[in-house]
Design an enzyme around this catalytic site. Structure first.
Site, PDB file in Angstrom:
ATOM      1  CG  HIS A 238      -3.287  -5.155   3.264  1.00 27.52           C
ATOM      2  ND1 HIS A 238      -2.905  -4.314   2.242  1.00 27.52           N
ATOM      3  CD2 HIS A 238      -3.565  -6.340   2.659  1.00 27.52           C
ATOM      4  CE1 HIS A 238      -2.941  -4.954   1.089  1.00 27.52           C
ATOM      5  NE2 HIS A 238      -3.341  -6.182   1.320  1.00 27.52           N
TER       6      HIS A 238
ATOM      7  CG  ASP B 164      -1.635  -1.346   1.356  1.00 28.17           C
ATOM      8  OD1 ASP B 164      -2.455  -1.649   0.481  1.00 28.17           O
ATOM      9  OD2 ASP B 164      -1.348  -2.106   2.301  1.00 28.17           O
TER      10      ASP B 164
END
Ligand code: NAD
Ligand code: LMR
Length: 326
Positions: free
Chosen positions: A187, A159
């Protein structure tokens, strides 16, 4: 030459595993002077495929690869492991959230936490990649009471890298010119990529991109990138995931650059007012093989709202698996 270290990789016959193993064996993760022994784990029906992967690794004649073991038993694969990359788990399909995988995957991390506790090196460094990665890391850590909590992390580096790429594209700069970016939280689609402290070539990112783009395009694009890839590829990310595992482990072991930090999901110690006892993505600096959460960053109202939303999701996920947390 250094003595070889043992790197256990679960789900070695899967698509992330296949992208990852060759990078480890070529020295991208631990350095070009660090020999490795790969300890591959997968489930019994995948043992033939695992044999094929091991044959391919052999065929590369990697100078740093000093041995390969294959097993369908966690206690064998984790024996004396210095590093454990927990990839093996079911991936999500279109229309699913990662937390929908808890039913299928949580028990894997309970068993693997126990196995790590029993047989891994006492300094093992663990990354949970299989989804939902943060809560799976918590399950593994809580089932390994003899290992330091600092041994366990979960991956939000993908990410972080996705956010760097989006910001670089928008501002026409190179990803290497961006410093001080943070991904906070889970996440998942609630993660919060935060540019409040980011500098692009020394200038505040906030002066180079407008707030509407951040709120309406950048943040949702990073949050939804995994789903967008599944839609396009028909399968979840593999090459980019493997590269991010390499980045996460390399920086943890060999250190982060002096003028920057990275995003790592680690057991919250209450920093930034985040509840203790969940694996939350924080800005981290690493040196001497240990991570530290960067302290003292100012958090504005916009950020706080998003940091709290992703924290709440982690607390909810923890409730769902409370029966697996001794
Ligand atoms: P895959 O289905 O291609 O491979 C998974 C492998 O794990 C298979 O070989 C399977 O047999 C194996 N496996 C299943 N149960 C196991 C167990 N108990 N022990 C050992 N191995 C086991 O899936 P993939 O695309 O490689 O993805 C693996 C996981 O990683 C998924 O949960 C996926 O969602 C996750 N993922 C996370 C990130 C992240 O950023 N955190 C990124 C990409 C993928
Ligand atoms: C990703 O972020 O690409 C992975 O976690 C796979 C997924 O399910 O999105």
């Amino acid at each position: 030459m250094k003595a070889p270290v043992r790197v256990a990789v679960t789900g070695s016959a899967g698509q992330v595993g296949y992208s990852l193993l060759f990078l480890i064996a070529s020295g991208e993760m631990l350095g070009k002077d660090q020999p490795v022994i790969l300890q591959l784990l997968d489930i019994t029906p995948s043992l033939d495929a695992l044999k094929g992967v091991a044959m391919e690794l052999e065929d590369c004649a990697f100078p740093l690869l000093k041995g390969i073991t294959r097993s369908d038993k966690a206690e064998q694969a984790f024996q004396d492991a210095d590093y454990a990359l927990l990839v093996g788990a079911k991936p999500r399909g279109p229309g699913m959230e990662r937390k929908d995988l808890l039913d299928a995957n949580a028990a894997i991390f309970q068993a693997q936490g126990k196995a790590l506790n029993a047989v891994a090196s006492r300094n093992v460094r663990v990354i949970a990649v299989g989804n939902p990665a943060n809560t799976n890391a918590l399950i593994a850590q809580r089932n390994a009471p003899d290992l330091e909590p600092h041994c366990f992390t979960a991956m939000t580096r993908l990410d972080h890298n996705r956010a760097l790429a989006q910001l670089a594209n928008r501002t026409g700069c190179d990803t290497t010119q961006i410093h001080g970016l943070t991904v906070w939280g889970n996440h998942s689609s609630t993660l919060y990529p935060d540019v409040s402290h980011a500098l692009i070539d020394g200038k505040a990112a906030h002066d180079l991109v407008d707030r509407a783009w951040l709120a309406n395009e950048f943040i949702p694009a990073v949050q939804q990138r995994g789903a967008t890839i599944i839609k396009a590829r028909g399968q979840s990310s593999a090459g980019s995931a493997a590269c991010s595992v390499i980045d996460h482990m390399r920086d943890w072991v060999l250190g982060t650059p002096a003028d920057d930090w990275v995003s790592m999901s680690v057991l919250s110690d209450g920093s930034y007012g985040i509840a203790e006892g969940v694996f939350y993505s924080f800005p981290c600096r690493c040196s001497n093989g240990r991570y530290e959460i960067v302290q003292g960053l100012e958090i504005d109202e916009f950020s706080r709202e998003r940091m709290t939303a992703t924290e709440q999701e982690l607390l909810d996920e923890r409730d769902v698996v409370s029966h697996l947390l001794p």
